[in-house]
Design an enzyme around this catalytic site. Structure first.
Site, PDB file in Angstrom:
ATOM      1  N   GLY A   1       0.708  -1.371  -0.429  1.00  8.41           N
ATOM      2  CA  GLY A   1       0.474  -0.209   0.090  1.00  8.41           C
ATOM      3  C   GLY A   1       0.639   1.683   0.128  1.00  8.41           C
ATOM      4  O   GLY A   1       0.342   2.287  -0.238  1.00  8.41           O
TER       5      GLY A   1
ATOM      6  N   GLU B   1       3.971   3.835   5.848  1.00  7.04           N
ATOM      7  CA  GLU B   1       2.668   2.864   5.412  1.00  7.04           C
ATOM      8  C   GLU B   1       1.685   3.509   5.242  1.00  7.04           C
ATOM      9  O   GLU B   1       1.610   5.055   5.074  1.00  7.04           O
ATOM     10  CB  GLU B   1       2.842   2.002   7.148  1.00  7.04           C
ATOM     11  CG  GLU B   1       1.766   1.781   7.400  1.00  7.04           C
ATOM     12  CD  GLU B   1       1.859   0.020   6.498  1.00  7.04           C
ATOM     13  OE1 GLU B   1       1.524   0.698   5.542  1.00  7.04           O
ATOM     14  OE2 GLU B   1       1.753  -0.580   7.305  1.00  7.04           O
ATOM     15  N   ASP B   2       0.965   3.297   4.830  1.00  2.00           N
ATOM     16  CA  ASP B   2      -0.285   3.212   4.043  1.00  2.00           C
ATOM     17  C   ASP B   2      -1.056   4.045   5.041  1.00  2.00           C
ATOM     18  O   ASP B   2      -1.963   5.747   5.027  1.00  2.00           O
ATOM     19  CB  ASP B   2      -0.788   2.739   3.283  1.00  2.00           C
ATOM     20  CG  ASP B   2      -1.805   1.692   3.534  1.00  2.00           C
ATOM     21  OD1 ASP B   2      -0.622   1.174   4.447  1.00  2.00           O
ATOM     22  OD2 ASP B   2      -1.957   1.431   2.413  1.00  2.00           O
TER      23      ASP B   2
ATOM     24  N   ASP C   1      -4.410   0.961  10.847  1.00  2.00           N
ATOM     25  CA  ASP C   1      -6.363   0.301  11.149  1.00  2.00           C
ATOM     26  C   ASP C   1      -5.920   0.602  12.993  1.00  2.00           C
ATOM     27  O   ASP C   1      -6.099   0.792  14.469  1.00  2.00           O
ATOM     28  CB  ASP C   1      -6.295  -0.450  10.626  1.00  2.00           C
ATOM     29  CG  ASP C   1      -7.320  -0.351  10.396  1.00  2.00           C
ATOM     30  OD1 ASP C   1      -8.358  -0.267  11.731  1.00  2.00           O
ATOM     31  OD2 ASP C   1      -7.953  -1.579   8.964  1.00  2.00           O
TER      32      ASP C   1
ATOM     33  N   LYS D   1      -6.312   5.367  10.883  1.00  3.17           N
ATOM     34  CA  LYS D   1      -8.283   5.228  11.475  1.00  3.17           C
ATOM     35  C   LYS D   1      -8.277   5.281  13.070  1.00  3.17           C
ATOM     36  O   LYS D   1      -7.630   4.231  13.082  1.00  3.17           O
ATOM     37  CB  LYS D   1      -7.786   3.833  10.446  1.00  3.17           C
ATOM     38  CG  LYS D   1      -9.504   3.401   9.805  1.00  3.17           C
ATOM     39  CD  LYS D   1      -9.962   2.644   9.712  1.00  3.17           C
ATOM     40  CE  LYS D   1      -9.891   2.281   8.476  1.00  3.17           C
ATOM     41  NZ  LYS D   1     -10.379   1.028   7.468  1.00  3.17           N
TER      42      LYS D   1
ATOM     43  N   PHE E   1     -13.932   2.594   4.921  1.00  3.18           N
ATOM     44  CA  PHE E   1     -13.552   2.285   4.656  1.00  3.18           C
ATOM     45  C   PHE E   1     -12.778   2.601   3.033  1.00  3.18           C
ATOM     46  O   PHE E   1     -13.393   3.545   2.574  1.00  3.18           O
ATOM     47  CB  PHE E   1     -13.662   0.380   4.226  1.00  3.18           C
ATOM     48  CG  PHE E   1     -13.129  -0.237   3.202  1.00  3.18           C
ATOM     49  CD1 PHE E   1     -12.877  -1.957   4.149  1.00  3.18           C
ATOM     50  CD2 PHE E   1     -12.548  -0.487   1.725  1.00  3.18           C
ATOM     51  CE1 PHE E   1     -12.091  -2.441   3.516  1.00  3.18           C
ATOM     52  CE2 PHE E   1     -11.417  -1.334   1.096  1.00  3.18           C
ATOM     53  CZ  PHE E   1     -11.698  -2.240   2.052  1.00  3.18           C
TER      54      PHE E   1
ATOM     55  N   ASP F   1      -6.199  -0.341  -0.765  1.00  2.00           N
ATOM     56  CA  ASP F   1      -6.710  -0.827  -1.947  1.00  2.00           C
ATOM     57  C   ASP F   1      -8.154  -1.645  -0.819  1.00  2.00           C
ATOM     58  O   ASP F   1      -8.795  -1.877   0.019  1.00  2.00           O
ATOM     59  CB  ASP F   1      -5.797  -2.640  -2.916  1.00  2.00           C
ATOM     60  CG  ASP F   1      -5.737  -3.677  -1.343  1.00  2.00           C
ATOM     61  OD1 ASP F   1      -5.503  -2.944  -0.556  1.00  2.00           O
ATOM     62  OD2 ASP F   1      -6.633  -4.906  -1.449  1.00  2.00           O
TER      63      ASP F   1
HETATM   64  C1  PRP Z   1      -2.540  -2.683   5.541  1.00  2.00           C
HETATM   65  C2  PRP Z   1      -1.930  -1.765   5.323  1.00  2.00           C
HETATM   66  C3  PRP Z   1      -1.040  -1.856   6.973  1.00  2.00           C
HETATM   67  C4  PRP Z   1      -2.052  -3.010   7.679  1.00  2.00           C
HETATM   68  C5  PRP Z   1      -2.580  -1.797   8.938  1.00  2.00           C
HETATM   69  O1  PRP Z   1      -2.277  -3.902   4.683  1.00  2.00           O
HETATM   70  O2  PRP Z   1      -1.682  -1.285   4.104  1.00  2.00           O
HETATM   71  O3  PRP Z   1      -0.167  -2.483   6.471  1.00  2.00           O
HETATM   72  O4  PRP Z   1      -2.878  -3.686   6.273  1.00  2.00           O
HETATM   73  O5  PRP Z   1      -3.320  -2.876   9.635  1.00  2.00           O
HETATM   74  P1  PRP Z   1      -3.391  -2.800  11.399  1.00  2.00           P
HETATM   75  O6  PRP Z   1      -3.386  -1.117  11.229  1.00  2.00           O
HETATM   76  O7  PRP Z   1      -4.771  -3.037  11.171  1.00  2.00           O
HETATM   77  O8  PRP Z   1      -2.111  -3.819  11.282  1.00  2.00           O
HETATM   78  P2  PRP Z   1      -2.440  -5.148   4.150  1.00  2.00           P
HETATM   79  O9  PRP Z   1      -2.354  -6.243   4.439  1.00  2.00           O
HETATM   80  O10 PRP Z   1      -3.654  -4.859   3.712  1.00  2.00           O
HETATM   81  O11 PRP Z   1      -1.518  -5.030   3.016  1.00  2.00           O
HETATM   82  P3  PRP Z   1      -1.123  -4.249   1.170  1.00  2.00           P
HETATM   83  O12 PRP Z   1      -0.464  -2.484   1.582  1.00  2.00           O
HETATM   84  O13 PRP Z   1      -0.502  -4.736   0.311  1.00  2.00           O
HETATM   85  O14 PRP Z   1      -2.892  -4.020   0.538  1.00  2.00           O
END
Ligand code: PRP
Length: 175
Positions: free
Chosen positions: A43, A98-99, A102, A130, A151, A158
Site C-alpha cells: 500500500g 506506511e499507508d 488501523d 484510522k 473503508f 486497495d
Molecule cells: C494494510 C496496511 C497496513 C496494515 C494496517 O496492509 O497497508 O500494512 O494493513 O493494518 P493494522 O494496523 O490493522 O495492522 P494489507 O495487509 O492490507 O496489505 P497491502 O498494503 O498489501 O494492501
C-alpha cells in the site's frame, strides 16, 4: 471493483499539499542526516514515492512486506514479515512509511522487530491514521490524514487488490 459506490474523501490536490507539509516536517527533523526510508508493501508505495521526492534530506530506500493471519479480513494479531528489508539498519536513522494504521498491530510488530536491530532512531510516517479500530496503543510520528473509521481506497489503498491506482482517496459508501 464493480458496484462500488464511493465518495471522494481526499483529492489529489489535498494529498499533494499535505505531503509537502509532511516532507517539510521530516526534512526539518532530520536536517544533516541520511534517512533509511522503509516502505511497507504494497500500500505505501505511491505515498512513499511522492514523499521522498519532496524531502530535503538525502535518503536510501528499502521495502518490507508483512502479513497478518486469522479469520476474515480483520487482523488476529499474528503478524509475520514475508519480505524483509535488505539493508542493515544498525546505527541508521530509519523512517518506516506506511499507508494506513488501523488496528496498529502491523506497525507495532514491525517497530519492535526493527528496534531489536539497533537503529540510531526509528520513526513512523503513516499516510492515514484510522483511529477508532486500534487493538494496541500505537501512535505514528508523522500522520498525513486522520479519520475515525470507514473503508478507504485509492492512492495505494486497495479493496481486494483493486482501486490502488486511483489518484484520489475515496470512502466506500456501500459496504
Ligand atoms: C494494510 C496496511 C497496513 C496494515 C494496517 O496492509 O497497508 O500494512 O494493513 O493494518 P493494522 O494496523 O490493522 O495492522 P494489507 O495487509 O492490507 O496489505 P497491502 O498494503 O498489501 O494492501
Amino acid at each position: 471493483m464493480e458496484g462500488m459506490e464511493k465518495e471522494i474523501l481526499f483529492s489529489r490536490d489535498a494529498i499533494n499539499q499535505r505531503i509537502t507539509e509532511l516532507a517539510a516536517d521530516i526534512s526539518r527533523d532530520y536536517a544533516g542526516k541520511e534517512l533509511v526510508v522503509v516502505g511497507v508493501l504494497k500500500g505505501a508505495f505511491i505515498f512513499m514515492a511522492d514523499l521522498i521526492r519532496r524531502l530535503q534530506t538525502p535518503c536510501v530506500i528499502d521495502f518490507a512486506r508483512l502479513a497478518s493471519y486469522g479469520a476474515g479480513s480483520t487482523s488476529s494479531g499474528q503478524i509475520v514479515i514475508t519480505k524483509d528489508i535488505e539493508m542493515e539498519i544498525r546505527d541508521r536513522d530509519v523512517l518506516i512509511v506506511e499507508d494506513i494504521v488501523d488496528t496498529g498491530l502491523t506497525l507495532s510488530y514491525l517497530v519492535q522487530a526493527f528496534k531489536e536491530r539497533g537503529p540510531r532512531s526509528l520513526k513512523v510516517c503513516a499516510f492515514m491514521d484510522k483511529r477508532l479500530r486500534r487493538k494496541v496503543v500505537f501512535e505514528a510520528d508523522y500522520v498525513g490524514f486522520t479519520i475515525d473509521d470507514g473503508f478507504v481506497v485509492g492512492y495505494g489503498l486497495d479493496f481486494n487488490e483493486k482501486a490502488r491506482f486511483f489518484p484520489d482517496v475515496y470512502i466506500v459508501t456501500n459496504l
